[in-house]
Design a protein around this motif. Structure first.
Motif, PDB file in Angstrom:
ATOM      1  N   MET A  28       0.821  -1.194   0.000  1.00 59.10           N
ATOM      2  CA  MET A  28       0.000   0.000   0.000  1.00 59.10           C
ATOM      3  C   MET A  28       0.865   1.258   0.000  1.00 59.10           C
ATOM      4  O   MET A  28       0.578   2.192  -0.707  1.00 59.10           O
ATOM      5  N   ALA A  29       1.920   1.281   0.816  1.00 56.30           N
ATOM      6  CA  ALA A  29       2.778   2.462   0.891  1.00 56.30           C
ATOM      7  C   ALA A  29       3.432   2.755  -0.446  1.00 56.30           C
ATOM      8  O   ALA A  29       3.537   3.899  -0.852  1.00 56.30           O
ATOM      9  N   ALA A  30       3.869   1.712  -1.146  1.00 57.29           N
ATOM     10  CA  ALA A  30       4.505   1.911  -2.451  1.00 57.29           C
ATOM     11  C   ALA A  30       3.525   2.541  -3.421  1.00 57.29           C
ATOM     12  O   ALA A  30       3.877   3.421  -4.195  1.00 57.29           O
ATOM     13  N   GLN A  31       2.263   2.092  -3.373  1.00 60.71           N
ATOM     14  CA  GLN A  31       1.254   2.657  -4.256  1.00 60.71           C
ATOM     15  C   GLN A  31       1.015   4.132  -3.907  1.00 60.71           C
ATOM     16  O   GLN A  31       0.904   4.970  -4.788  1.00 60.71           O
ATOM     17  N   THR A  32       0.971   4.464  -2.630  1.00 62.63           N
ATOM     18  CA  THR A  32       0.785   5.844  -2.186  1.00 62.63           C
ATOM     19  C   THR A  32       1.963   6.709  -2.613  1.00 62.63           C
ATOM     20  O   THR A  32       1.778   7.815  -3.108  1.00 62.63           O
ATOM     21  N   ASP A  33       3.197   6.190  -2.439  1.00 60.50           N
ATOM     22  CA  ASP A  33       4.384   6.929  -2.852  1.00 60.50           C
ATOM     23  C   ASP A  33       4.361   7.189  -4.347  1.00 60.50           C
ATOM     24  O   ASP A  33       4.692   8.277  -4.801  1.00 60.50           O
ATOM     25  N   THR A  34       3.962   6.185  -5.114  1.00 58.01           N
ATOM     26  CA  THR A  34       3.893   6.331  -6.568  1.00 58.01           C
ATOM     27  C   THR A  34       2.850   7.373  -6.936  1.00 58.01           C
ATOM     28  O   THR A  34       3.094   8.237  -7.788  1.00 58.01           O
ATOM     29  N   SER A  35       1.698   7.323  -6.284  1.00 56.74           N
ATOM     30  CA  SER A  35       0.637   8.302  -6.561  1.00 56.74           C
ATOM     31  C   SER A  35       1.110   9.715  -6.243  1.00 56.74           C
ATOM     32  O   SER A  35       0.843  10.654  -6.998  1.00 56.74           O
ATOM     33  N   ALA A  36       1.806   9.873  -5.121  1.00 54.91           N
ATOM     34  CA  ALA A  36       2.305  11.190  -4.726  1.00 54.91           C
ATOM     35  C   ALA A  36       3.324  11.698  -5.734  1.00 54.91           C
ATOM     36  O   ALA A  36       3.311  12.868  -6.106  1.00 54.91           O
ATOM     37  N   SER A  37       4.204  10.825  -6.186  1.00 53.61           N
ATOM     38  CA  SER A  37       5.214  11.222  -7.170  1.00 53.61           C
ATOM     39  C   SER A  37       4.568  11.638  -8.479  1.00 53.61           C
ATOM     40  O   SER A  37       4.976  12.612  -9.106  1.00 53.61           O
ATOM     41  N   LEU A  38       3.543  10.903  -8.889  1.00 56.45           N
ATOM     42  CA  LEU A  38       2.831  11.250 -10.126  1.00 56.45           C
ATOM     43  C   LEU A  38       2.103  12.586  -9.984  1.00 56.45           C
ATOM     44  O   LEU A  38       2.088  13.390 -10.907  1.00 56.45           O
ATOM     45  N   ALA A  39       1.518  12.828  -8.821  1.00 57.28           N
ATOM     46  CA  ALA A  39       0.819  14.100  -8.588  1.00 57.28           C
ATOM     47  C   ALA A  39       1.787  15.270  -8.667  1.00 57.28           C
ATOM     48  O   ALA A  39       1.497  16.301  -9.268  1.00 57.28           O
ATOM     49  N   ALA A  40       2.956  15.112  -8.063  1.00 61.10           N
ATOM     50  CA  ALA A  40       3.962  16.175  -8.098  1.00 61.10           C
ATOM     51  C   ALA A  40       4.442  16.412  -9.513  1.00 61.10           C
ATOM     52  O   ALA A  40       4.601  17.544  -9.957  1.00 61.10           O
ATOM     53  N   ALA A  41       4.668  15.327 -10.242  1.00 57.65           N
ATOM     54  CA  ALA A  41       5.149  15.451 -11.617  1.00 57.65           C
ATOM     55  C   ALA A  41       4.106  16.135 -12.493  1.00 57.65           C
ATOM     56  O   ALA A  41       4.439  16.970 -13.331  1.00 57.65           O
ATOM     57  N   SER A  42       2.834  15.788 -12.301  1.00 57.88           N
ATOM     58  CA  SER A  42       1.802  16.371 -13.148  1.00 57.88           C
ATOM     59  C   SER A  42       1.540  17.836 -12.793  1.00 57.88           C
ATOM     60  O   SER A  42       1.180  18.622 -13.647  1.00 57.88           O
ATOM     61  N   SER A  43       1.725  18.212 -11.523  1.00 55.78           N
ATOM     62  CA  SER A  43       1.489  19.604 -11.134  1.00 55.78           C
ATOM     63  C   SER A  43       2.633  20.504 -11.600  1.00 55.78           C
ATOM     64  O   SER A  43       2.440  21.692 -11.785  1.00 55.78           O
ATOM     65  N   GLY A  44       3.817  19.929 -11.732  1.00 53.50           N
ATOM     66  CA  GLY A  44       4.978  20.709 -12.157  1.00 53.50           C
ATOM     67  C   GLY A  44       5.528  21.610 -11.067  1.00 53.50           C
ATOM     68  O   GLY A  44       6.364  22.458 -11.325  1.00 53.50           O
ATOM     69  N   ILE A  45       5.057  21.450  -9.840  1.00 53.74           N
ATOM     70  CA  ILE A  45       5.512  22.290  -8.739  1.00 53.74           C
ATOM     71  C   ILE A  45       6.748  21.656  -8.110  1.00 53.74           C
ATOM     72  O   ILE A  45       6.699  20.545  -7.606  1.00 53.74           O
ATOM     73  N   THR A  46       7.840  22.392  -8.194  1.00 49.84           N
ATOM     74  CA  THR A  46       9.106  21.949  -7.624  1.00 49.84           C
ATOM     75  C   THR A  46       9.718  23.130  -6.874  1.00 49.84           C
ATOM     76  O   THR A  46       9.315  24.280  -7.091  1.00 49.84           O
ATOM     77  N   PRO A  47      10.693  22.870  -6.016  1.00 46.23           N
ATOM     78  CA  PRO A  47      11.378  23.999  -5.382  1.00 46.23           C
ATOM     79  C   PRO A  47      11.942  24.981  -6.412  1.00 46.23           C
ATOM     80  O   PRO A  47      11.905  26.197  -6.209  1.00 46.23           O
ATOM     81  N   GLU A  48      12.409  24.455  -7.526  1.00 48.51           N
ATOM     82  CA  GLU A  48      12.996  25.314  -8.562  1.00 48.51           C
ATOM     83  C   GLU A  48      11.952  26.222  -9.208  1.00 48.51           C
ATOM     84  O   GLU A  48      12.202  27.408  -9.418  1.00 48.51           O
ATOM     85  N   THR A  49      10.773  25.666  -9.532  1.00 48.15           N
ATOM     86  CA  THR A  49       9.747  26.498 -10.168  1.00 48.15           C
ATOM     87  C   THR A  49       9.226  27.558  -9.200  1.00 48.15           C
ATOM     88  O   THR A  49       8.984  28.697  -9.606  1.00 48.15           O
ATOM     89  N   LEU A  50       9.073  27.187  -7.934  1.00 49.31           N
ATOM     90  CA  LEU A  50       8.635  28.162  -6.937  1.00 49.31           C
ATOM     91  C   LEU A  50       9.678  29.271  -6.784  1.00 49.31           C
ATOM     92  O   LEU A  50       9.341  30.463  -6.741  1.00 49.31           O
ATOM     93  N   SER A  51      10.932  28.889  -6.710  1.00 48.97           N
ATOM     94  CA  SER A  51      12.025  29.848  -6.560  1.00 48.97           C
ATOM     95  C   SER A  51      12.081  30.812  -7.735  1.00 48.97           C
ATOM     96  O   SER A  51      12.186  32.034  -7.551  1.00 48.97           O
ATOM     97  N   GLN A  52      11.988  30.290  -8.935  1.00 50.24           N
ATOM     98  CA  GLN A  52      12.049  31.138 -10.129  1.00 50.24           C
ATOM     99  C   GLN A  52      10.906  32.155 -10.153  1.00 50.24           C
ATOM    100  O   GLN A  52      11.113  33.323 -10.471  1.00 50.24           O
ATOM    101  N   LYS A  53       9.723  31.702  -9.795  1.00 46.66           N
ATOM    102  CA  LYS A  53       8.573  32.610  -9.817  1.00 46.66           C
ATOM    103  C   LYS A  53       8.718  33.712  -8.767  1.00 46.66           C
ATOM    104  O   LYS A  53       8.412  34.870  -9.022  1.00 46.66           O
ATOM    105  N   LEU A  54       9.208  33.352  -7.575  1.00 49.20           N
ATOM    106  CA  LEU A  54       9.408  34.356  -6.521  1.00 49.20           C
ATOM    107  C   LEU A  54      10.488  35.359  -6.908  1.00 49.20           C
ATOM    108  O   LEU A  54      10.348  36.554  -6.657  1.00 49.20           O
ATOM    109  N   GLN A  55      11.556  34.881  -7.526  1.00 48.70           N
ATOM    110  CA  GLN A  55      12.618  35.794  -7.950  1.00 48.70           C
ATOM    111  C   GLN A  55      12.100  36.766  -9.001  1.00 48.70           C
ATOM    112  O   GLN A  55      12.402  37.957  -8.955  1.00 48.70           O
ATOM    113  N   ALA A  56      11.308  36.275  -9.919  1.00 49.87           N
ATOM    114  CA  ALA A  56      10.780  37.129 -10.985  1.00 49.87           C
ATOM    115  C   ALA A  56       9.699  38.081 -10.481  1.00 49.87           C
ATOM    116  O   ALA A  56       9.686  39.256 -10.835  1.00 49.87           O
TER     117      ALA A  56
END
Length: 104
Positions: free
Chosen positions: A1-29
């Motif tokens: 179950m945990a592996a499935q949850t981890d996979t789902s979370a990783s897919l959600a993050a990938a699909s949202s495109g929200i990363t520390p880098e994207t947040l940082s770039q937007k704040l700097q701009a």
């Protein structure tokens, strides 16, 4: 179950495109931030972030006004994540903070 949850979370993050880098770039701009450090507290799934944001735009503003500036700049991103904890500092406050950290 945990592996499935981890996979789902990783897919959600990938699909949202929200990363520390994207947040940082937007704040700097958007806020002309001179220093941005964002830490993903969610183990890589992109759902919880802590941030240190240094910007001259915070000069003369209280904590609530600073947070409103940041939240306005990241309105779309914040709506898509679970937890967001910013620490908003002026350049002068950041210099003092760095000195304190150096003394430890």
């Amino acid at each position: 179950m945990a592996a499935q949850t981890d996979t789902s979370a990783s897919l959600a993050a990938a699909s949202s495109g929200i990363t520390p880098e994207t947040l940082s770039q937007k704040l700097q701009a958007t806020l002309d931030a001179t220093h941005v450090a964002i830490e993903d507290m969610s183990g890589g799934c992109g759902q919880a972030f802590n941030a240190i944001i240094v910007s001259p735009a915070f000069e003369g503003k209280g904590l609530l006004a600073r947070h409103r500036l940041v939240n306005s700049a990241l309105k779309t991103e914040i709506a898509a994540i679970h937890a967001w904890t910013p620490k908003c500092l002026t350049p002068e406050q950041w210099e003092k903070e760095k000195q304190k950290m150096g003394e430890m």
